[in-house]
Scaffold this motif. Structure first.
Motif, PDB file in Angstrom:
ATOM      1  N   ARG A   1      -7.245  -3.050   7.632  1.00  0.00           N
ATOM      2  CA  ARG A   1      -8.281  -4.200   7.335  1.00  0.00           C
ATOM      3  C   ARG A   1      -7.432  -5.401   6.633  1.00  0.00           C
ATOM      4  NH1 ARG A   1     -11.091  -1.187   9.865  1.00  0.00           N
ATOM      5  NH2 ARG A   1     -12.953  -0.412   9.276  1.00  0.00           N
TER       6      ARG A   1
ATOM      7  N   ILE B   1       1.061  -1.165   0.097  1.00  0.00           N
ATOM      8  CA  ILE B   1       0.028  -0.092   0.169  1.00  0.00           C
ATOM      9  C   ILE B   1       0.771   1.098   0.159  1.00  0.00           C
ATOM     10  CG2 ILE B   1      -1.822   1.228   1.098  1.00  0.00           C
ATOM     11  CD1 ILE B   1      -1.534  -2.037   2.398  1.00  0.00           C
TER      12      ILE B   1
ATOM     13  N   ASN C   1      -2.300   4.179  -3.757  1.00  0.00           N
ATOM     14  CA  ASN C   1      -3.204   5.289  -3.002  1.00  0.00           C
ATOM     15  C   ASN C   1      -2.436   6.571  -2.797  1.00  0.00           C
ATOM     16  OD1 ASN C   1      -5.195   6.002  -0.695  1.00  0.00           O
ATOM     17  ND2 ASN C   1      -3.106   5.905   0.516  1.00  0.00           N
TER      18      ASN C   1
ATOM     19  N   THR D   1      -6.435   1.072   5.236  1.00  0.00           N
ATOM     20  CA  THR D   1      -6.580  -0.221   4.378  1.00  0.00           C
ATOM     21  C   THR D   1      -5.323  -1.186   4.905  1.00  0.00           C
ATOM     22  OG1 THR D   1      -7.019   1.226   2.451  1.00  0.00           O
ATOM     23  CG2 THR D   1      -6.060  -0.835   2.066  1.00  0.00           C
TER      24      THR D   1
ATOM     25  N   ILE E   1     -11.548  -1.280  -0.876  1.00  0.00           N
ATOM     26  CA  ILE E   1     -10.521  -1.719  -1.415  1.00  0.00           C
ATOM     27  C   ILE E   1     -10.202  -3.320  -1.111  1.00  0.00           C
ATOM     28  CG2 ILE E   1      -7.882  -1.343  -1.192  1.00  0.00           C
ATOM     29  CD1 ILE E   1      -8.328   1.633  -0.651  1.00  0.00           C
ATOM     30  N   VAL E   2     -10.370  -3.506   0.157  1.00  0.00           N
ATOM     31  CA  VAL E   2     -10.329  -4.989   0.573  1.00  0.00           C
ATOM     32  C   VAL E   2     -11.188  -5.820  -0.085  1.00  0.00           C
ATOM     33  CG1 VAL E   2     -10.098  -6.699   2.428  1.00  0.00           C
ATOM     34  CG2 VAL E   2      -9.218  -4.481   2.816  1.00  0.00           C
TER      35      VAL E   2
ATOM     36  N   VAL F   1      -2.148  -1.599  -3.784  1.00  0.00           N
ATOM     37  CA  VAL F   1      -2.990  -0.592  -3.622  1.00  0.00           C
ATOM     38  C   VAL F   1      -2.362   0.782  -4.026  1.00  0.00           C
ATOM     39  CG1 VAL F   1      -4.515   0.529  -2.245  1.00  0.00           C
ATOM     40  CG2 VAL F   1      -4.173  -1.711  -1.708  1.00  0.00           C
TER      41      VAL F   1
ATOM     42  N   ALA G   1     -11.637   1.812   2.962  1.00  0.00           N
ATOM     43  CA  ALA G   1     -10.784   0.638   3.114  1.00  0.00           C
ATOM     44  C   ALA G   1     -11.390  -0.814   3.052  1.00  0.00           C
ATOM     45  CB  ALA G   1     -10.186   0.743   4.690  1.00  0.00           C
ATOM     46  N   ASP G   2     -12.518  -0.630   3.270  1.00  0.00           N
ATOM     47  CA  ASP G   2     -13.301  -1.987   3.252  1.00  0.00           C
ATOM     48  C   ASP G   2     -13.650  -2.105   1.539  1.00  0.00           C
ATOM     49  OD1 ASP G   2     -13.731  -2.408   6.068  1.00  0.00           O
ATOM     50  OD2 ASP G   2     -15.443  -1.498   6.092  1.00  0.00           O
TER      51      ASP G   2
END
Length: 247
Positions: free
Chosen positions: A25, A11, A90, A22, A221-222, A88, A218-219
Motif C-alpha cells: 500500500r 515495516i 507490526n 502494508t 495503517i496508511v 509500522v 493495511a489501508d
C-alpha cells in the motif's frame, strides 16, 4: 551516498500478511519501504512487488527480539535514504489456543512476549529519534484482544494490552515533538498468523468473506500514517461486524 526519496516507511513483520500488504500500500502511494522480517525469501518477494510499483524497497533480515538487529534495520533505512518518515510496528505471534496456563509451555510465553512486547519497544526506541526529525508517524498494530479479554489466548491478549498502553505513553512523550502515534486494532485476519505454534493458521480458520482482511488493515495503517498537521488518529478499531456478538 543516500538515495533521494519523497517519503520512507519501515515495516516489521513485512514478509507476509498485514506487514506485506502494508508495504505494498505504501509503495502504491509512492513511498519507499524498508522491510524487516526473519524470512529472507518471502521478504525479498514482498520487496520486489513494491519495486514493481516504481519505488525503492530494501529487505533486511530482522529478528525483532534482537535489539541490535532492530537497530541495524533502522540504521539501514537511514543510511540508504537519509530519512525515516513512518515506522509500522507490526511483527507479532500468538500462543496455542485454549491451553490451561499450567500447561502452556514457557517457551511460548517467552516467544510471544519477546516478539510482541520487547520487539515493539526495540522498534520504537530505534525509530523515534529519526521520526522526530521528520515530524513522522509511528503506527503500532494492536488487536481487538488488546481491548477485550481473551480466554483462548491470554498471553497474546496481554501483549496487545501492553502495546496499547505503551503506544499511548509514547504519544505523551513524542506527540509534543511532532510525532503522530497510532494503534490500529484489527479483529482476526485470515493470514498465516498462528504458524509459529498452532496446527492451523488464521487463514485456515477464518472465513475471508466475514472477517477483516490484511488489505483492510493495511489501508487503516496508511490512513493513520498520512495524517498531517496537529491532529493524529490515536486509535483505530477495525472489527468484523459481528465482533460483539460473543459478549
Amino acid at each position: 551516498m543516500t538515495e533521494t526519496q519523497a517519503r520512507v516507511a519501515l515495516i516489521t513483520g513485512a514478509s507476509s500478511g498485514i506487514g506485506a500488504e502494508t508495504a505494498k500500500r505504501f509503495a502504491e502511494n509512492g513511498t519507499a519501504v524498508v522491510l524487516g522480517a526473519r524470512s529472507v525469501d518471502a521478504l525479498e518477494a514482498t520487496a520486489e512487488e513494491c519495486r514493481d510499483c516504481g519505488v525503492a524497497a530494501a529487505a533486511v533480515q530482522t529478528d525483532v527480539t534482537d535489539p541490535d538487529a532492530v537497530a541495524a534495520l533502522v540504521e539501514a533505512a537511514v543510511e540508504r535514504f537519509g530519512r525515516l518518515d513512518v515506522a509500522v510496528v507490526n511483527a507479532g505471534i500468538g500462543e496455542v489456543r485454549d491451553v490451561p496456563l499450567s500447561e502452556l509451555p514457557r517457551e511460548q510465553f517467552e516467544a510471544v512476549t519477546e516478539t510482541n512486547v520487547h520487539g515493539a519497544f526495540y522498534t520504537a526506541r530505534a525509530a523515534l529519534p529519526h521520526l522526530r526529525e521528520r515530524d513522522g508517524a509511528i503506527v503500532f498494530v494492536g488487536s481487538s484482544k488488546g481491548k477485550y479479554p481473551s480466554t483462548s489466548t491470554p498471553v497474546y491478549a496481554a501483549s496487545k494490552w501492553w502495546v496499547r498502553g505503551f503506544a499511548a505513553s509514547v504519544a505523551g512523550r513524542a506527540g509534543p515533538d511532532g510525532v503522530a502515534v497510532t494503534v490500529v486494532n484489527p479483529t482476526g485476519v485470515p493470514t498465516e498468523f498462528g504458524s509459529a505454534f498452532r496446527e492451523t493458521t488464521n487463514a485456515q480458520n477464518l472465513d475471508p468473506e466475514a472477517t477483516v482482511s490484511a488489505a483492510d488493515v493495511a489501508d487503516g495503517i496508511v490512513y493513520a500514517a498520512d495524517q498531517e498537521g496537529a491532529t493524529a488518529v490515536a486509535e483505530l478499531d477495525l472489527y468484523r461486524r459481528d465482533i460483539h456478538e460473543r459478549f
